[in-house]
Motif scaffolding. Structure first.
Motif, PDB file in Angstrom:
ATOM      1  N   ALA A  62       0.913  -1.367  -0.103  1.00 25.65           N
ATOM      2  CA  ALA A  62       0.106   0.152   0.149  1.00 25.65           C
ATOM      3  C   ALA A  62       0.821   1.276   0.069  1.00 25.65           C
ATOM      4  O   ALA A  62       1.876   1.440   0.938  1.00 25.65           O
ATOM      5  N   LEU A  63       0.604   2.076  -1.023  1.00 26.61           N
ATOM      6  CA  LEU A  63       1.412   3.323  -1.226  1.00 26.61           C
ATOM      7  C   LEU A  63       0.421   4.371  -0.748  1.00 26.61           C
ATOM      8  O   LEU A  63      -0.661   4.742  -1.423  1.00 26.61           O
ATOM      9  N   ASN A  64       0.954   5.179   0.208  1.00 27.70           N
ATOM     10  CA  ASN A  64       0.041   6.274   0.431  1.00 27.70           C
ATOM     11  C   ASN A  64       0.774   7.588   0.675  1.00 27.70           C
ATOM     12  O   ASN A  64       1.494   7.832   1.871  1.00 27.70           O
ATOM     13  N   GLY A  65       1.111   8.537  -0.238  1.00 22.22           N
ATOM     14  CA  GLY A  65       2.021   9.508  -0.253  1.00 22.22           C
ATOM     15  C   GLY A  65       3.471   8.928  -0.037  1.00 22.22           C
ATOM     16  O   GLY A  65       3.983   8.392  -1.105  1.00 22.22           O
ATOM     17  N   THR A  66       4.106   9.196   1.075  1.00 25.89           N
ATOM     18  CA  THR A  66       5.510   8.768   1.228  1.00 25.89           C
ATOM     19  C   THR A  66       5.334   7.562   1.925  1.00 25.89           C
ATOM     20  O   THR A  66       6.491   6.936   2.188  1.00 25.89           O
ATOM     21  N   GLU A  67       4.352   7.124   2.541  1.00 24.88           N
ATOM     22  CA  GLU A  67       4.127   5.995   3.401  1.00 24.88           C
ATOM     23  C   GLU A  67       3.904   4.511   2.639  1.00 24.88           C
ATOM     24  O   GLU A  67       3.244   4.627   1.875  1.00 24.88           O
ATOM     25  N   VAL A  68       4.824   3.582   2.972  1.00 25.27           N
ATOM     26  CA  VAL A  68       4.639   2.415   2.451  1.00 25.27           C
ATOM     27  C   VAL A  68       4.407   1.231   3.487  1.00 25.27           C
ATOM     28  O   VAL A  68       5.005   1.323   4.534  1.00 25.27           O
ATOM     29  N   THR A  69       3.364   0.577   3.100  1.00 24.65           N
ATOM     30  CA  THR A  69       2.791  -0.654   4.222  1.00 24.65           C
ATOM     31  C   THR A  69       2.678  -1.889   3.388  1.00 24.65           C
ATOM     32  O   THR A  69       2.389  -1.789   2.181  1.00 24.65           O
ATOM     33  N   TYR A  70       3.431  -3.007   4.010  1.00 21.44           N
ATOM     34  CA  TYR A  70       3.261  -4.328   3.412  1.00 21.44           C
ATOM     35  C   TYR A  70       2.501  -5.011   4.217  1.00 21.44           C
ATOM     36  O   TYR A  70       2.528  -4.929   5.288  1.00 21.44           O
ATOM     37  N   LEU A  71       1.681  -5.984   3.583  1.00 21.40           N
ATOM     38  CA  LEU A  71       0.957  -6.949   4.238  1.00 21.40           C
ATOM     39  C   LEU A  71       0.970  -8.405   3.474  1.00 21.40           C
ATOM     40  O   LEU A  71       0.881  -8.463   2.307  1.00 21.40           O
ATOM     41  N   GLN A  72       1.360  -9.610   4.210  1.00 20.06           N
ATOM     42  CA  GLN A  72       1.475 -10.719   3.516  1.00 20.06           C
ATOM     43  C   GLN A  72       0.296 -11.613   3.716  1.00 20.06           C
ATOM     44  O   GLN A  72      -0.538 -11.255   4.594  1.00 20.06           O
ATOM     45  N   TYR A  73       0.004 -12.300   2.492  1.00 24.24           N
ATOM     46  CA  TYR A  73      -1.122 -12.891   2.504  1.00 24.24           C
ATOM     47  C   TYR A  73      -0.874 -14.697   2.087  1.00 24.24           C
ATOM     48  O   TYR A  73       0.393 -14.564   1.344  1.00 24.24           O
ATOM     49  N   THR A  74      -1.534 -15.445   2.178  1.00 26.83           N
ATOM     50  CA  THR A  74      -1.123 -16.825   2.057  1.00 26.83           C
ATOM     51  C   THR A  74      -1.257 -17.654   0.645  1.00 26.83           C
ATOM     52  O   THR A  74      -0.569 -18.683   0.377  1.00 26.83           O
ATOM     53  N   ASP A  75      -1.929 -16.861  -0.468  1.00 28.11           N
ATOM     54  CA  ASP A  75      -2.339 -17.502  -1.589  1.00 28.11           C
ATOM     55  C   ASP A  75      -2.073 -16.461  -2.648  1.00 28.11           C
ATOM     56  O   ASP A  75      -3.205 -15.542  -2.708  1.00 28.11           O
ATOM     57  N   ILE A  76      -1.309 -16.618  -3.837  1.00 27.50           N
ATOM     58  CA  ILE A  76      -1.400 -15.384  -4.782  1.00 27.50           C
ATOM     59  C   ILE A  76      -2.613 -15.478  -5.856  1.00 27.50           C
ATOM     60  O   ILE A  76      -2.817 -14.395  -6.449  1.00 27.50           O
ATOM     61  N   LEU A  77      -3.311 -16.547  -5.472  1.00 29.12           N
ATOM     62  CA  LEU A  77      -4.410 -16.529  -6.470  1.00 29.12           C
ATOM     63  C   LEU A  77      -5.658 -15.861  -5.574  1.00 29.12           C
ATOM     64  O   LEU A  77      -6.836 -15.502  -6.381  1.00 29.12           O
ATOM     65  N   ASP A  78      -5.564 -15.404  -4.650  1.00 28.33           N
ATOM     66  CA  ASP A  78      -6.612 -14.386  -3.867  1.00 28.33           C
ATOM     67  C   ASP A  78      -6.563 -13.229  -4.171  1.00 28.33           C
ATOM     68  O   ASP A  78      -5.741 -12.237  -3.899  1.00 28.33           O
ATOM     69  N   LEU A  79      -7.571 -12.780  -5.083  1.00 29.72           N
ATOM     70  CA  LEU A  79      -7.461 -11.550  -5.746  1.00 29.72           C
ATOM     71  C   LEU A  79      -8.610 -10.670  -5.110  1.00 29.72           C
ATOM     72  O   LEU A  79      -9.011  -9.633  -5.737  1.00 29.72           O
ATOM     73  N   ARG A  80      -9.315 -10.928  -4.012  1.00 32.96           N
ATOM     74  CA  ARG A  80     -10.551 -10.048  -3.518  1.00 32.96           C
ATOM     75  C   ARG A  80     -10.148  -9.141  -2.567  1.00 32.96           C
ATOM     76  O   ARG A  80     -11.186  -8.618  -1.932  1.00 32.96           O
TER      77      ARG A  80
END
Length: 238
Positions: free
Chosen positions: A179-197
């Motif tokens: 997630a990019l919000n201006g100059t802030e970057v946030t990462y979130l891991q998820y378990t399955d790359i086929l989950d696009l929801r």
């Protein structure tokens, strides 16, 4: 001269990130950029799977000077899959792409076409620059040309027929949501790359839950360490 695929991929993703960042105008942007090369999903899907608010792209990168036999076999399987599932042909042509580099001494000529046309004698639809520009424009579409549900169904369809996993394996390949919000970057891991929801609201809720879980774990660890220090130095507790 040999131009390795990973060099092309690295520069393509760097340029795409720059292009999207320059068009975001400081607004929150959700991105999923999965480099699948040499992962279990490479054989089932492609070298890169990209997801943004307004588009999904599955891209295979190849050097024309290299061996294309395995890729041609993979292409033939896809054609067969879509022969029996023709309703997904329009999805394939929109999101599934083939980028082939053919380097010369002074310039790099590319063939960029829908993956279904990879080995046909057709003209390139894009240059690398125009491909990056189109994806970064589509990334901000409020209503994607192809719905995420259709994209997810297509990916699961081809993944289940292309092989690449051991029989009976339940292994899934995870990814990172950025997630990019201006100059802030946030990462979130998820378990399955086929989950696009994942939506922006769901993302925010997951980040909050993850942060709370980490804070709780940190506090529990601090209490445990404090108790251990007290036991080790009983004289100080009197």
């Amino acid at each position: 001269m040999k131009l390795y695929e990973n060099v092309v991929i690295g520069n393509f993703l760097y340029t795409l990130g720059f292009s999207i960042g320059s068009k975001s105008q400081g607004n929150q942007t959700l991105s999923v950029v999965n480099l699948l090369q040499q992962t279990p999903e490479d054989k089932r899907l492609a070298d890169a799977l990209l997801q943004f608010q307004g588009t999904v792209k599955l891209i295979e990168f190849k050097n024309r000077a290299g061996s294309l036999k395995k890729e041609k076999d993979k292409h033939a399987r896809l054609v067969k899959i879509l022969t029996n599932n023709a309703e997904f042909t329009h999805v394939s042509r929109e999101i599934h792409w083939y980028i082939e580099t053919n380097p010369y001494k002074k310039k790099c000529v590319n063939k960029i076409v829908p993956y279904l046309d990879a080995f046909d004698e057709v003209a390139s639809v894009h240059t690398l620059e125009s491909m990056v520009d189109e994806i970064s424009n589509e990334a901000f579409l409020e209503h994607p040309k192809v719905s995420l549900d259709e994209c997810q169904a297509y990916l699961k369809l081809i993944a289940s027929h292309q092989g690449g996993k051991k029989s009976g394996s339940s292994e899934t390949t995870g990814g990172l949501l950025v997630a990019l919000n201006g100059t802030e970057v946030t990462y979130l891991q998820y378990t399955d790359i086929l989950d696009l929801r994942l939506t922006a609201k769901q993302f925010s809720e997951k980040v909050k839950t993850q942060e709370q879980s980490l804070m709780k774990l940190y506090q529990e660890q601090e209490k445990k360490h404090e108790l251990e220090r007290t036991i080790e130095r009983p004289g100080l507790s009197r």
